[in-house]
Every structure is written in C-alpha cells, then in structure tokens.
Design a protein around this motif. Structure first.
Motif, mmCIF file in Angstrom:
data_model
loop_
_atom_site.group_PDB
_atom_site.id
_atom_site.type_symbol
_atom_site.label_atom_id
_atom_site.label_comp_id
_atom_site.label_asym_id
_atom_site.label_seq_id
_atom_site.Cartn_x
_atom_site.Cartn_y
_atom_site.Cartn_z
ATOM 1 N N GLU A 11 0.939 -1.300 -0.270
ATOM 2 C CA GLU A 11 0.232 0.241 0.333
ATOM 3 C C GLU A 11 0.527 1.340 -0.642
ATOM 4 O O GLU A 11 2.214 1.902 0.335
ATOM 5 C CB GLU A 11 -0.847 0.072 1.742
ATOM 6 C CG GLU A 11 -2.118 -1.055 1.485
ATOM 7 C CD GLU A 11 -2.879 -1.044 0.490
ATOM 8 O OE1 GLU A 11 -3.396 0.276 0.023
ATOM 9 O OE2 GLU A 11 -3.153 -1.718 -0.165
ATOM 10 N N PRO A 12 0.508 2.356 -0.542
ATOM 11 C CA PRO A 12 1.140 3.456 -1.113
ATOM 12 C C PRO A 12 1.075 4.259 0.481
ATOM 13 O O PRO A 12 2.144 5.136 0.735
ATOM 14 C CB PRO A 12 0.713 4.337 -2.474
ATOM 15 C CG PRO A 12 -0.563 3.212 -2.382
ATOM 16 C CD PRO A 12 -1.041 2.364 -1.496
ATOM 17 N N TYR A 13 0.558 3.844 1.113
ATOM 18 C CA TYR A 13 0.128 4.933 2.031
ATOM 19 C C TYR A 13 -0.582 4.122 3.650
ATOM 20 O O TYR A 13 -0.736 2.974 3.201
ATOM 21 C CB TYR A 13 -0.926 6.159 2.367
ATOM 22 C CG TYR A 13 -1.039 6.925 0.889
ATOM 23 C CD1 TYR A 13 -0.166 7.838 1.576
ATOM 24 C CD2 TYR A 13 -1.966 6.307 0.372
ATOM 25 C CE1 TYR A 13 -0.661 8.860 0.045
ATOM 26 C CE2 TYR A 13 -2.121 7.713 -1.015
ATOM 27 C CZ TYR A 13 -1.119 8.260 -0.849
ATOM 28 O OH TYR A 13 -0.996 9.239 -1.666
ATOM 29 N N ARG A 14 0.456 4.751 4.463
ATOM 30 C CA ARG A 14 0.092 3.666 5.973
ATOM 31 C C ARG A 14 -0.976 3.960 6.927
ATOM 32 O O ARG A 14 -1.614 5.407 6.181
ATOM 33 C CB ARG A 14 1.168 4.189 7.352
ATOM 34 C CG ARG A 14 2.938 3.781 6.428
ATOM 35 C CD ARG A 14 3.261 3.641 7.831
ATOM 36 N NE ARG A 14 4.767 4.787 7.517
ATOM 37 C CZ ARG A 14 5.918 4.835 8.032
ATOM 38 N NH1 ARG A 14 6.331 4.670 9.398
ATOM 39 N NH2 ARG A 14 5.953 5.737 7.799
ATOM 40 N N ILE A 15 -1.934 3.126 7.086
ATOM 41 C CA ILE A 15 -3.326 2.997 7.596
ATOM 42 C C ILE A 15 -3.465 2.895 8.969
ATOM 43 O O ILE A 15 -2.803 2.098 9.305
ATOM 44 C CB ILE A 15 -4.690 2.305 6.224
ATOM 45 C CG1 ILE A 15 -4.191 1.737 6.616
ATOM 46 C CG2 ILE A 15 -4.267 3.205 5.616
ATOM 47 C CD1 ILE A 15 -5.659 0.849 6.320
ATOM 48 N N ASN A 16 -4.301 3.404 9.978
ATOM 49 C CA ASN A 16 -5.056 2.938 11.042
ATOM 50 C C ASN A 16 -3.563 1.884 11.896
ATOM 51 O O ASN A 16 -2.293 3.026 12.087
ATOM 52 C CB ASN A 16 -5.914 1.820 11.261
ATOM 53 C CG ASN A 16 -7.089 2.509 10.678
ATOM 54 O OD1 ASN A 16 -7.519 3.321 10.472
ATOM 55 N ND2 ASN A 16 -7.758 1.212 9.415
ATOM 56 N N GLU A 17 -3.130 0.931 12.371
ATOM 57 C CA GLU A 17 -2.402 0.406 13.339
ATOM 58 C C GLU A 17 -0.729 0.443 12.473
ATOM 59 O O GLU A 17 -0.081 0.725 13.212
ATOM 60 C CB GLU A 17 -2.776 -1.023 13.332
ATOM 61 C CG GLU A 17 -2.864 -1.139 14.631
ATOM 62 C CD GLU A 17 -5.101 -0.809 13.429
ATOM 63 O OE1 GLU A 17 -4.785 -1.458 12.074
ATOM 64 O OE2 GLU A 17 -5.571 -1.168 14.222
ATOM 65 N N ARG A 18 -0.893 0.380 11.428
ATOM 66 C CA ARG A 18 0.957 0.673 10.701
ATOM 67 C C ARG A 18 1.583 1.909 10.859
ATOM 68 O O ARG A 18 2.823 2.218 10.745
ATOM 69 C CB ARG A 18 0.681 0.646 9.229
ATOM 70 C CG ARG A 18 0.354 -0.603 8.535
ATOM 71 C CD ARG A 18 0.370 -1.198 7.250
ATOM 72 N NE ARG A 18 0.168 -2.649 7.544
ATOM 73 C CZ ARG A 18 -1.081 -3.273 5.802
ATOM 74 N NH1 ARG A 18 -1.160 -2.156 5.273
ATOM 75 N NH2 ARG A 18 -1.305 -4.405 5.330
ATOM 76 N N ILE A 19 0.440 3.060 11.375
ATOM 77 C CA ILE A 19 1.312 4.223 12.086
ATOM 78 C C ILE A 19 2.318 4.623 12.540
ATOM 79 O O ILE A 19 1.852 4.047 13.945
ATOM 80 C CB ILE A 19 0.411 5.325 11.555
ATOM 81 C CG1 ILE A 19 -0.374 5.783 10.612
ATOM 82 C CG2 ILE A 19 0.769 7.065 12.238
ATOM 83 C CD1 ILE A 19 -1.781 6.327 10.019
ATOM 84 N N THR A 20 3.678 4.823 12.879
ATOM 85 C CA THR A 20 4.188 4.750 13.557
ATOM 86 C C THR A 20 4.594 5.211 15.077
ATOM 87 O O THR A 20 5.224 5.407 15.463
ATOM 88 C CB THR A 20 5.574 4.009 13.480
ATOM 89 O OG1 THR A 20 5.888 4.506 12.361
ATOM 90 C CG2 THR A 20 5.026 2.595 13.289
ATOM 91 N N ALA A 21 4.397 6.491 13.850
ATOM 92 C CA ALA A 21 4.553 8.247 14.956
ATOM 93 C C ALA A 21 3.635 8.203 16.290
ATOM 94 O O ALA A 21 2.152 7.607 16.761
ATOM 95 C CB ALA A 21 4.635 9.546 14.353
#
Length: 184
Positions: A16-26
């Motif tokens: 996926e080109p964008y991180r969504i939901n749980e994949r966001i690490t910040a």
C-alpha cells in the motif's frame, strides 16, 4: 539422479502506498479531515477518533513533523488518488514530431512548399524535424545542407524556435523546430 523441485512462486501482494490505522508508527500526528478539530493528537487517540466515525486514519504526509494524518474512508481515498493521477496523465501533452525531408539541391518552389507545410505543423503545436538527406557523392556539399536548413529555420522564426542546430548524423543533416507558445 536427484529430482529437482520447481522453484517456489511467492505471490506478492502490492504494498500500500499509504500507512493506515495500526501501521502508523509515529507517537503524535497532526490530524485533518472532515468534521474533525484540526490539531496534534497522540496516535492512539487519533485512531480512536477515526474509529468512532467508522473511518480510517491515513498517513498522507509521513515526512512532516509531526506526520499528517487524515480521517477518511481509505478505499474512497485510494479511488480519488487514482482518479487524480489519470487526470494529470490525460492533461500531459503528447509531443508530435513531423518530419520534412530535403535534398541538398532542393529548388526554391519545393522549399517554399515545404515551409508552408512546416508552418501548418507548428501552428498545430507539433515539432518539426527537418533534414537534408545526402545520397551518394552529394555528401561533399555539406555547406549546401547547412545553408538550406538555416534558411528554413529563418523562414519559420514567426512560428517556431530552433531547438537543435544543424547536426550531421551519417548521411542526414538535421534540425528540430519547436512551436512558439501561444500568445495571450
């Protein structure tokens, strides 16, 4: 003789080109979107806000400090992005190059006839590639080719600009003219 197994074929799912939901690490994100108070939130709280609206949290600017995330329906977001890309591609101009051939001994009438055609091509927005083709021993008269192509480019200064000076490649001497931008 030992039997060889066929190599394994791994089915690779496109990333996926964008991180969504749980994949966001910040730890913290700047939150934007419809019906949302814009501001900086902890990622867990931003995710909770997105879930409360039954939408997704999508990281749209990962390089920003803090990363920018948008609360949106992800499948709809992907569709919109794809649509924008198609629009950009459709608006991109396709360059058309029209060729005009001369001989080193081209007569004045033929020259004027070809200038008229080149004028029409440049008005259409096409580039014009004019070349002098030297056959046999006519290669001895290179200066005639240079003179002819320079005269050709001078005749078309009102409609196009010289993009490439006369250049000899094998038995062809070539120039390229690009159309002038439309006047406002």
């Amino acid at each position: 003789m030992a039997l060889r197994r066929p190599p394994r074929v791994r089915s690779r799912v496109p990333e996926e080109p964008y991180r969504i939901n749980e994949r966001i690490t910040a730890k913290e994100v700047r939150l934007v979107g419809d019906n949302i108070e814009i501001g900086i939130y902890e990622t867990s709280k931003a995710r909770a806000i997105a879930e409360s609206q039954s939408l997704d949290l999508v990281e749209i600017a990962p390089t920003a400090v803090p990363p920018v995330c948008k609360v949106v329906d992800y499948s709809k977001f992907k569709y919109e992005q794809k649509k924008k890309q198609k629009e950009i591609k459709a608006k991109a101009q396709k360059v058309v190059i029209k060729e005009i051939r001369f001989g080193p001994n081209t007569d004045d009438h033929d020259f004027e006839f070809k200038v008229k055609h080149a004028t029409n091509f440049l008005k259409e927005g096409s580039k014009v590639k004019a070349y002098v083709h030297f056959v046999g021993r006519t290669i001895v008269f290179k200066e005639r080719g240079v003179n002819l192509l320079n005269r050709f480019s001078e005749a078309l200064t009102d409609f196009g600009k010289l993009e490439m000076e006369p250049k000899l490649e094998g038995k062809r001497m070539t120039i390229i003219l690009a159309p002038l931008p439309p006047k406002k």
